[in-house]
Design a protein around this motif. Structure first.
Motif, PDB file in Angstrom:
ATOM      1  N   PHE A 216      57.480  21.766  13.769  1.00 44.36           N
ATOM      2  CA  PHE A 216      56.842  21.397  15.038  1.00 44.36           C
ATOM      3  C   PHE A 216      56.067  20.099  14.862  1.00 44.36           C
ATOM      4  O   PHE A 216      54.902  19.982  15.199  1.00 44.36           O
ATOM      5  CB  PHE A 216      55.918  22.551  15.480  1.00 44.36           C
ATOM      6  N   GLY A 217      56.753  19.093  14.289  1.00 42.89           N
ATOM      7  CA  GLY A 217      56.118  17.802  14.070  1.00 42.89           C
ATOM      8  C   GLY A 217      56.645  16.772  15.052  1.00 42.89           C
ATOM      9  O   GLY A 217      57.029  17.098  16.187  1.00 42.89           O
ATOM     10  N   ASN A 218      56.716  15.535  14.590  1.00 44.25           N
ATOM     11  CA  ASN A 218      57.166  14.434  15.451  1.00 44.25           C
ATOM     12  C   ASN A 218      58.522  14.751  16.085  1.00 44.25           C
ATOM     13  O   ASN A 218      58.725  14.540  17.282  1.00 44.25           O
ATOM     14  CB  ASN A 218      57.238  13.156  14.604  1.00 44.25           C
ATOM     15  N   ALA A 219      59.438  15.270  15.295  1.00 47.68           N
ATOM     16  CA  ALA A 219      60.777  15.540  15.826  1.00 47.68           C
ATOM     17  C   ALA A 219      60.814  16.866  16.598  1.00 47.68           C
ATOM     18  O   ALA A 219      61.203  16.908  17.776  1.00 47.68           O
ATOM     19  CB  ALA A 219      61.782  15.557  14.673  1.00 47.68           C
ATOM     20  N   GLY A 220      60.399  17.971  15.960  1.00 52.39           N
ATOM     21  CA  GLY A 220      60.545  19.301  16.548  1.00 52.39           C
ATOM     22  C   GLY A 220      59.706  19.527  17.794  1.00 52.39           C
ATOM     23  O   GLY A 220      60.191  20.085  18.789  1.00 52.39           O
ATOM     24  N   ALA A 221      58.444  19.113  17.776  1.00 50.71           N
ATOM     25  CA  ALA A 221      57.560  19.402  18.915  1.00 50.71           C
ATOM     26  C   ALA A 221      57.966  18.591  20.143  1.00 50.71           C
ATOM     27  O   ALA A 221      57.968  19.108  21.271  1.00 50.71           O
ATOM     28  CB  ALA A 221      56.111  19.097  18.538  1.00 50.71           C
ATOM     29  N   VAL A 222      58.331  17.328  19.932  1.00 57.92           N
ATOM     30  CA  VAL A 222      58.720  16.502  21.084  1.00 57.92           C
ATOM     31  C   VAL A 222      60.036  17.016  21.668  1.00 57.92           C
ATOM     32  O   VAL A 222      60.204  17.114  22.890  1.00 57.92           O
ATOM     33  CB  VAL A 222      58.827  15.002  20.692  1.00 57.92           C
ATOM     34  N   LEU A 223      60.952  17.402  20.782  1.00 57.35           N
ATOM     35  CA  LEU A 223      62.234  17.955  21.266  1.00 57.35           C
ATOM     36  C   LEU A 223      61.989  19.252  22.044  1.00 57.35           C
ATOM     37  O   LEU A 223      62.594  19.469  23.101  1.00 57.35           O
ATOM     38  CB  LEU A 223      63.184  18.210  20.087  1.00 57.35           C
ATOM     39  N   ALA A 224      61.095  20.101  21.531  1.00 58.05           N
ATOM     40  CA  ALA A 224      60.787  21.356  22.235  1.00 58.05           C
ATOM     41  C   ALA A 224      60.315  21.037  23.656  1.00 58.05           C
ATOM     42  O   ALA A 224      60.734  21.685  24.629  1.00 58.05           O
ATOM     43  CB  ALA A 224      59.711  22.131  21.469  1.00 58.05           C
ATOM     44  N   GLY A 225      59.459  20.022  23.786  1.00 58.60           N
ATOM     45  CA  GLY A 225      58.952  19.629  25.102  1.00 58.60           C
ATOM     46  C   GLY A 225      60.070  19.144  26.023  1.00 58.60           C
ATOM     47  O   GLY A 225      60.127  19.520  27.201  1.00 58.60           O
ATOM     48  N   LEU A 226      60.981  18.339  25.488  1.00 57.04           N
ATOM     49  CA  LEU A 226      62.072  17.801  26.317  1.00 57.04           C
ATOM     50  C   LEU A 226      63.012  18.923  26.766  1.00 57.04           C
ATOM     51  O   LEU A 226      63.444  18.964  27.931  1.00 57.04           O
ATOM     52  CB  LEU A 226      62.868  16.746  25.527  1.00 57.04           C
ATOM     53  N   LEU A 227      63.331  19.833  25.850  1.00 51.81           N
ATOM     54  CA  LEU A 227      64.225  20.941  26.200  1.00 51.81           C
ATOM     55  C   LEU A 227      63.555  21.863  27.216  1.00 51.81           C
ATOM     56  O   LEU A 227      64.187  22.342  28.169  1.00 51.81           O
ATOM     57  CB  LEU A 227      64.625  21.728  24.940  1.00 51.81           C
ATOM     58  N   PHE A 228      62.252  22.090  27.024  1.00 48.75           N
ATOM     59  CA  PHE A 228      61.491  22.943  27.956  1.00 48.75           C
ATOM     60  C   PHE A 228      61.529  22.341  29.359  1.00 48.75           C
ATOM     61  O   PHE A 228      61.818  23.023  30.343  1.00 48.75           O
ATOM     62  CB  PHE A 228      60.049  23.067  27.447  1.00 48.75           C
ATOM     63  N   GLU A 229      61.265  21.035  29.438  1.00 52.10           N
ATOM     64  CA  GLU A 229      61.271  20.353  30.747  1.00 52.10           C
ATOM     65  C   GLU A 229      62.637  20.434  31.413  1.00 52.10           C
ATOM     66  O   GLU A 229      62.749  20.496  32.629  1.00 52.10           O
ATOM     67  CB  GLU A 229      60.941  18.861  30.567  1.00 52.10           C
ATOM     68  N   ALA A 230      63.697  20.428  30.583  1.00 52.72           N
ATOM     69  CA  ALA A 230      65.066  20.461  31.137  1.00 52.72           C
ATOM     70  C   ALA A 230      65.498  21.888  31.479  1.00 52.72           C
ATOM     71  O   ALA A 230      66.626  22.092  31.923  1.00 52.72           O
ATOM     72  CB  ALA A 230      66.038  19.838  30.138  1.00 52.72           C
ATOM     73  N   GLY A 231      64.612  22.867  31.234  1.00 51.89           N
ATOM     74  CA  GLY A 231      64.900  24.230  31.663  1.00 51.89           C
ATOM     75  C   GLY A 231      65.444  25.158  30.596  1.00 51.89           C
ATOM     76  O   GLY A 231      65.772  26.316  30.879  1.00 51.89           O
ATOM     77  N   TYR A 232      65.559  24.700  29.345  1.00 52.20           N
ATOM     78  CA  TYR A 232      66.016  25.588  28.259  1.00 52.20           C
ATOM     79  C   TYR A 232      64.909  26.597  27.946  1.00 52.20           C
ATOM     80  O   TYR A 232      63.728  26.296  28.147  1.00 52.20           O
ATOM     81  CB  TYR A 232      66.348  24.778  26.995  1.00 52.20           C
ATOM     82  N   ARG A 233      65.312  27.780  27.449  1.00 51.95           N
ATOM     83  CA  ARG A 233      64.315  28.808  27.108  1.00 51.95           C
ATOM     84  C   ARG A 233      64.034  28.720  25.609  1.00 51.95           C
ATOM     85  O   ARG A 233      64.857  29.137  24.793  1.00 51.95           O
ATOM     86  CB  ARG A 233      64.860  30.184  27.497  1.00 51.95           C
ATOM     87  N   ILE A 234      62.871  28.146  25.258  1.00 49.99           N
ATOM     88  CA  ILE A 234      62.496  28.014  23.839  1.00 49.99           C
ATOM     89  C   ILE A 234      61.810  29.325  23.454  1.00 49.99           C
ATOM     90  O   ILE A 234      60.671  29.579  23.877  1.00 49.99           O
ATOM     91  CB  ILE A 234      61.517  26.843  23.605  1.00 49.99           C
ATOM     92  N   VAL A 235      62.487  30.150  22.666  1.00 48.96           N
ATOM     93  CA  VAL A 235      61.931  31.476  22.361  1.00 48.96           C
ATOM     94  C   VAL A 235      61.147  31.492  21.047  1.00 48.96           C
ATOM     95  O   VAL A 235      60.379  32.420  20.809  1.00 48.96           O
ATOM     96  CB  VAL A 235      63.038  32.560  22.333  1.00 48.96           C
ATOM     97  N   ALA A 236      61.363  30.506  20.178  1.00 49.30           N
ATOM     98  CA  ALA A 236      60.629  30.515  18.905  1.00 49.30           C
ATOM     99  C   ALA A 236      60.413  29.104  18.399  1.00 49.30           C
ATOM    100  O   ALA A 236      61.292  28.248  18.523  1.00 49.30           O
ATOM    101  CB  ALA A 236      61.398  31.314  17.850  1.00 49.30           C
ATOM    102  N   VAL A 237      59.209  28.874  17.842  1.00 50.20           N
ATOM    103  CA  VAL A 237      58.914  27.602  17.156  1.00 50.20           C
ATOM    104  C   VAL A 237      58.098  27.934  15.906  1.00 50.20           C
ATOM    105  O   VAL A 237      57.490  29.004  15.825  1.00 50.20           O
ATOM    106  CB  VAL A 237      58.121  26.602  18.040  1.00 50.20           C
ATOM    107  N   SER A 238      58.096  27.000  14.946  1.00 49.12           N
ATOM    108  CA  SER A 238      57.319  27.257  13.726  1.00 49.12           C
ATOM    109  C   SER A 238      56.841  25.948  13.114  1.00 49.12           C
ATOM    110  O   SER A 238      57.357  24.870  13.445  1.00 49.12           O
ATOM    111  CB  SER A 238      58.178  27.994  12.692  1.00 49.12           C
ATOM    112  N   ASP A 239      55.858  26.064  12.227  1.00 50.54           N
ATOM    113  CA  ASP A 239      55.477  24.937  11.377  1.00 50.54           C
ATOM    114  C   ASP A 239      55.390  25.447   9.942  1.00 50.54           C
ATOM    115  O   ASP A 239      55.875  26.550   9.655  1.00 50.54           O
ATOM    116  CB  ASP A 239      54.181  24.261  11.871  1.00 50.54           C
ATOM    117  N   SER A 240      54.778  24.673   9.051  1.00 50.13           N
ATOM    118  CA  SER A 240      54.803  25.059   7.632  1.00 50.13           C
ATOM    119  C   SER A 240      54.115  26.406   7.384  1.00 50.13           C
ATOM    120  O   SER A 240      54.368  27.069   6.390  1.00 50.13           O
ATOM    121  CB  SER A 240      54.141  23.973   6.782  1.00 50.13           C
ATOM    122  N   GLN A 241      53.221  26.814   8.296  1.00 47.10           N
ATOM    123  CA  GLN A 241      52.478  28.065   8.068  1.00 47.10           C
ATOM    124  C   GLN A 241      53.123  29.299   8.692  1.00 47.10           C
ATOM    125  O   GLN A 241      52.665  30.417   8.487  1.00 47.10           O
ATOM    126  CB  GLN A 241      51.062  27.904   8.606  1.00 47.10           C
ATOM    127  N   GLY A 242      54.153  29.108   9.491  1.00 48.62           N
ATOM    128  CA  GLY A 242      54.809  30.259  10.123  1.00 48.62           C
ATOM    129  C   GLY A 242      55.120  29.963  11.574  1.00 48.62           C
ATOM    130  O   GLY A 242      54.881  28.846  12.051  1.00 48.62           O
TER     131      GLY A 242
END
Ligand code: NAD
Length: 432
Positions: A216-242
């Protein structure tokens, strides 16, 4: 775990069988051109001196100066940096950028350093490699745990050494120091273009597509936001701690807000109001990779899906945003399971593409609007996605092999343009 570089090179051997390549090109691409290891002495805030190990590798520069990020991570090694430089070589050729492939890194836990120590480390790294980089030699950029501020320090340090402002020596800089609009979101924007263009072709509708994202860094978090805005269902995200998992879908803007405030996806999620809106559960990174989702996006580090866990992966499609998240042994298992993998050298190429735009803008002195950057980025990403899909279908090969074939064709042409055995030996016209 297989040695990363040897495993990475296996992809090359697989693609060579499908590309029309000269012996010279095959020989040239087997090993890196330059591997540099440096010691970086850094004065710590408490007065002690610590010496860090740093690396810079240029894998190939036939198509142009080296290009590739700098990683700060405790696991950075020469083997890893060589592999990352190898992937950059094929990524730049795949996107038809006038660059070779390079990468750098420092073995350090950046979370354990103060900001002033990080500045001294970044400037020390440039002091150590200054003779080997330059706008026409090799151009660093950000990667894992490095950011625009650090790129600004690096550009500034190089300029101090050369006694002239050298904006084009580093990309991913702050806008105020010659960075490009859109560079901070480029990797995610490029990945989004690939995902959002290919899934509808495969009969998928955004609202009915579940997605899990590791990292959930520069690549993952921004992509999650773009997919969310486009209507995809983001069911799980993680970072180094879980990670966190909510089958009905996470509210990504809230997760990003909390993560920015507390630096941990898992620790903060329940502290805000999101818990009461969306029920979720804590999951580990290995659990995230085996969730029953339509789309899995590894966006953290390499070697995440291996021969040990590939059999448990249940996603239908994997889009590799991280570099090298799937080993070659895992590739075979996933293929047998019918899981389609969209390869890293395509999916995450948005970052280096906008780095190229930044370098062009630095050299011309003319700066582009965000709309122009994003439009050019999308055009490049979609053109190469189409090309790879066509090659994969014509040759009945995986998308990864198709991407390497496309990159190898361009690299092969550049190597041949300098003369091959065929040119020197098989032409007896007697002329020089
Ligand atoms: P980043 O430093 O911004 O974020 C890395 C993320 O990965 C963080 O959320 C971190 O917590 C998480 N992470 C670290 N170790 C992890 C682990 N063991 N398990 C799960 N998550 C973990 O880095 P980034 O720029 O987002 O890079 C992520 C990946 O994307 C890397 O493989 C990088 O090489 C690749 N990439 C980045 C760019 C770019 O422009 N930033 C371009 C191309 C490829």
């Amino acid at each position: 775990m297989p040695e990363l570089f040897n495993d990475a090179r296996q992809r090359l051997q697989q693609a060579i069988a499908h590309a029309n390549l000269s012996e010279d090109a095959i020989a040239s691409l087997q090993s890196p051109k330059t591997c540099l290891q440096v010691s970086i002495p850094v004065r710590m805030d408490n007065g002690t001196l610590k010496v860090f190990q740093g690396y810079r590798v240029i894998y190939d520069h036939t198509r142009g100066p080296g290009k590739g990020g700098v990683r700060y991570h405790p696991d950075v090694s020469l083997d890893e940096v060589k592999s990352l430089a190898f992937w950059m070589t094929f990524k730049c050729a795949l996107l038809n950028l006038p660059f070779g492939g390079a990468k750098g890194g420092v073995t350090v836990d950046p979370k354990a350093l103060s900001r002033m120590e990080l500045e001294r480390l970044s400037r020390g790294y440039i002091d150590a490699i200054a003779d080997f980089i330059g706008p026409d030699i090799d151009i660093p950029a950000p990667d894992v745990y490095t950011n625009p501020m650090m790129m600004g320090w690096m550009m500034d340090q190089y300029s101090l050494i050369r006694r002239q402002i050298c904006r084009g020596v580093v990309t991913g800089k702050p806008i105020a120091l010659g960075g490009s609009l859109g560079r901070d979101t480029a990797t995610a924007m490029g990945a989004f273009s690939v995902i959002n263009a290919t899934l509808p072709k495969l009969g998928r509708v955004a609202a009915e597509t579940t997605v899990a994202i590791q990292g959930f860094g520069n690549a993952g978090a921004v992509l999650a936001g773009l997919l969310f805005e486009a209507g995809y269902r983001i069911v799980a995200v993680s970072d180094s701690q879980g990670g966190i998992y909510a089958p009905i879908g996470l509210d990504i803007p809230s997760v990003r807000q909390y993560k920015e405030a507390s630096r941990s996806v898992q620790a903060v999620y329940c502290q805000g109001s999101v818990c009461s809106i969306v029920e979720h559960q804590a999951i580990s990174n290995p659990e995230l990779l085996t969730l029953d989702v339509d789309v899995l996006v590894p966006a953290a580090l390499e070697n995440q899906i291996t021969a040990e866990n590939a059999d448990q992966v249940r996603a239908k499609y994997i889009f590799e945003v991280a570099n090298g998240p799937i080993t070659s042994a895992a590739d075979e298992i996933l293929a047998k399971k019918g899981i389609q993998v969209f390869p890293d050298i395509l999916v995450n190429a948005g970052g280096v593409t906008v780095s190229y735009f930044e370098w062009v803008q630095n050299r011309s002195g003319l700066y582009w609007s965000l709309a122009e950057v994003n439009q050019r980025l999308q055009t490049s990403m979609l053109a190469e996605t189409e090309a790879i899909l066509a090659i994969a279908s014509q040759k009945a090969i995986s998308l990864r092999t198709a991407a390497y074939v496309q990159a190898l064709t361009r690299l092969g042409e550049a190597i041949a343009a300098k003369g091959t055995r065929d040119y020197y030996v098989n032409h007896s016209d007697g002329k020089a």
